[in-house]
Design a protein around this motif. Structure first.
Motif, mmCIF file in Angstrom:
data_model
loop_
_atom_site.group_PDB
_atom_site.id
_atom_site.type_symbol
_atom_site.label_atom_id
_atom_site.label_comp_id
_atom_site.label_asym_id
_atom_site.label_seq_id
_atom_site.Cartn_x
_atom_site.Cartn_y
_atom_site.Cartn_z
ATOM 1 N N GLU A 60 -21.460 -17.282 28.008
ATOM 2 C CA GLU A 60 -21.044 -16.791 26.692
ATOM 3 C C GLU A 60 -21.813 -17.442 25.544
ATOM 4 O O GLU A 60 -21.773 -16.951 24.420
ATOM 5 N N ARG B 227 -23.917 -1.649 33.160
ATOM 6 C CA ARG B 227 -22.986 -2.517 33.882
ATOM 7 C C ARG B 227 -22.383 -3.575 32.945
ATOM 8 O O ARG B 227 -21.203 -3.873 33.017
ATOM 9 N N GLY B 228 -23.216 -4.138 32.078
ATOM 10 C CA GLY B 228 -22.745 -5.179 31.161
ATOM 11 C C GLY B 228 -21.863 -4.637 30.052
ATOM 12 O O GLY B 228 -20.922 -5.304 29.620
ATOM 13 N N LEU B 229 -22.162 -3.443 29.572
ATOM 14 C CA LEU B 229 -21.428 -2.871 28.447
ATOM 15 C C LEU B 229 -20.393 -1.837 28.854
ATOM 16 O O LEU B 229 -19.342 -1.715 28.240
ATOM 17 N N CYS C 197 -29.395 -8.836 29.361
ATOM 18 C CA CYS C 197 -28.558 -7.792 28.762
ATOM 19 C C CYS C 197 -27.183 -7.738 29.413
ATOM 20 O O CYS C 197 -26.173 -7.560 28.731
ATOM 21 N N GLU C 198 -27.159 -7.897 30.723
ATOM 22 C CA GLU C 198 -25.867 -7.871 31.422
ATOM 23 C C GLU C 198 -24.980 -9.025 30.974
ATOM 24 O O GLU C 198 -23.779 -8.862 30.774
ATOM 25 N N LYS D 212 -19.093 1.738 25.562
ATOM 26 C CA LYS D 212 -19.635 0.771 24.599
ATOM 27 C C LYS D 212 -21.114 1.037 24.335
ATOM 28 O O LYS D 212 -21.586 0.874 23.208
ATOM 29 N N SER E 24 -23.602 -8.630 27.048
ATOM 30 C CA SER E 24 -22.540 -7.661 26.794
ATOM 31 C C SER E 24 -22.598 -7.178 25.341
ATOM 32 O O SER E 24 -23.623 -6.699 24.888
ATOM 33 N N TRP E 25 -21.519 -7.348 24.562
ATOM 34 C CA TRP E 25 -21.490 -6.862 23.170
ATOM 35 C C TRP E 25 -22.558 -7.524 22.306
ATOM 36 O O TRP E 25 -23.006 -6.942 21.315
ATOM 37 N N SER E 26 -22.963 -8.712 22.635
ATOM 38 C CA SER E 26 -23.966 -9.417 21.817
ATOM 39 C C SER E 26 -25.354 -8.792 21.929
ATOM 40 O O SER E 26 -26.273 -9.208 21.230
#
Length: 195
Positions: free
Chosen positions: A72, A152-154, A108-109, A158, A112-114
């Protein structure tokens, strides 16, 4: 710090997987305690054409391991890492281009939102690779992997929220085209999975 970094960096050139995998873990541990000092040095090595390609690829592995261990907290270091890997897509070596794309996908995974600060640049880079005359199959496969890891991450919802507009539409159209007509069966399967 400098001596330990030098020791691990030297072991990256080893052909012995026991040594270079240990070096990657050692560099990742340095990244745990001093990411702000470790990452810029490794980024410089990643783009150093005087280093053997294998060493540069191993440095990329170390950078991704550091990114994964940041978790994070990755957004703090993301500008340097994303710039590093986006520049790597333009390297003369197909192996380094494929590595850079895979590394972007891994980041990227985790982000996430960042990822919002990079989503358009990343999608543009991936679309450019898939729409260009890129001959190397591994580079093309890695480009599709980036998109899969972003989804997958988002999640699809999203992703739609972050990347509204023609770029996402073009990406989906390109994936549909590849899923139906690419010469490589794996690219076709990956494109189908990405959709």
């Amino acid at each position: 710090f400098d001596r330990v970094l030098e020791l691990f960096s030297g072991q990256m050139a080893s052909n012995d997987s026991y040594l270079y995998l240990g070096a990657i873990q050692g560099l990742a541990a340095l990244g745990d305690v001093a990411a702000g000092r470790t990452i810029p040095i490794l980024v410089k090595d990643y783009h150093n054409p005087k280093l053997p390609l294998e060493t540069r690829l191993k440095v990329g592995e170390a950078l991704v391991t550091i990114a994964q261990r940041c978790g994070e907290l990755l957004p703090v270091h993301a500008p340097l890492l994303m710039d590093c890997f986006l520049r790597g897509i333009q390297d003369a070596s197909a192996d380094l281009r494929a590595s850079s794309l895979a590394n972007i996908g891994a980041c990227c995974e985790i982000l996430s939102w960042s990822i919002h600060a990079y989503i358009h640049e990343v999608l543009f880079a991936v679309l450019s690779v898939l729409s260009s005359s890129e001959k190397d199959i591994l580079v093309r496969r890695a480009a599709i992997l980036v998109f899969v890891l972003i989804v997958r991450g988002l999640g699809a919802v999203k992703l739609n929220q972050l990347a509204k507009g023609p770029l996402l539409v073009q990406m989906i159209e390109r994936l549909r085209f590849l899923a139906q007509s690419d010469a490589d069966d794996i690219v076709m399967a990956q494109a189908t999975q990405a959709l």
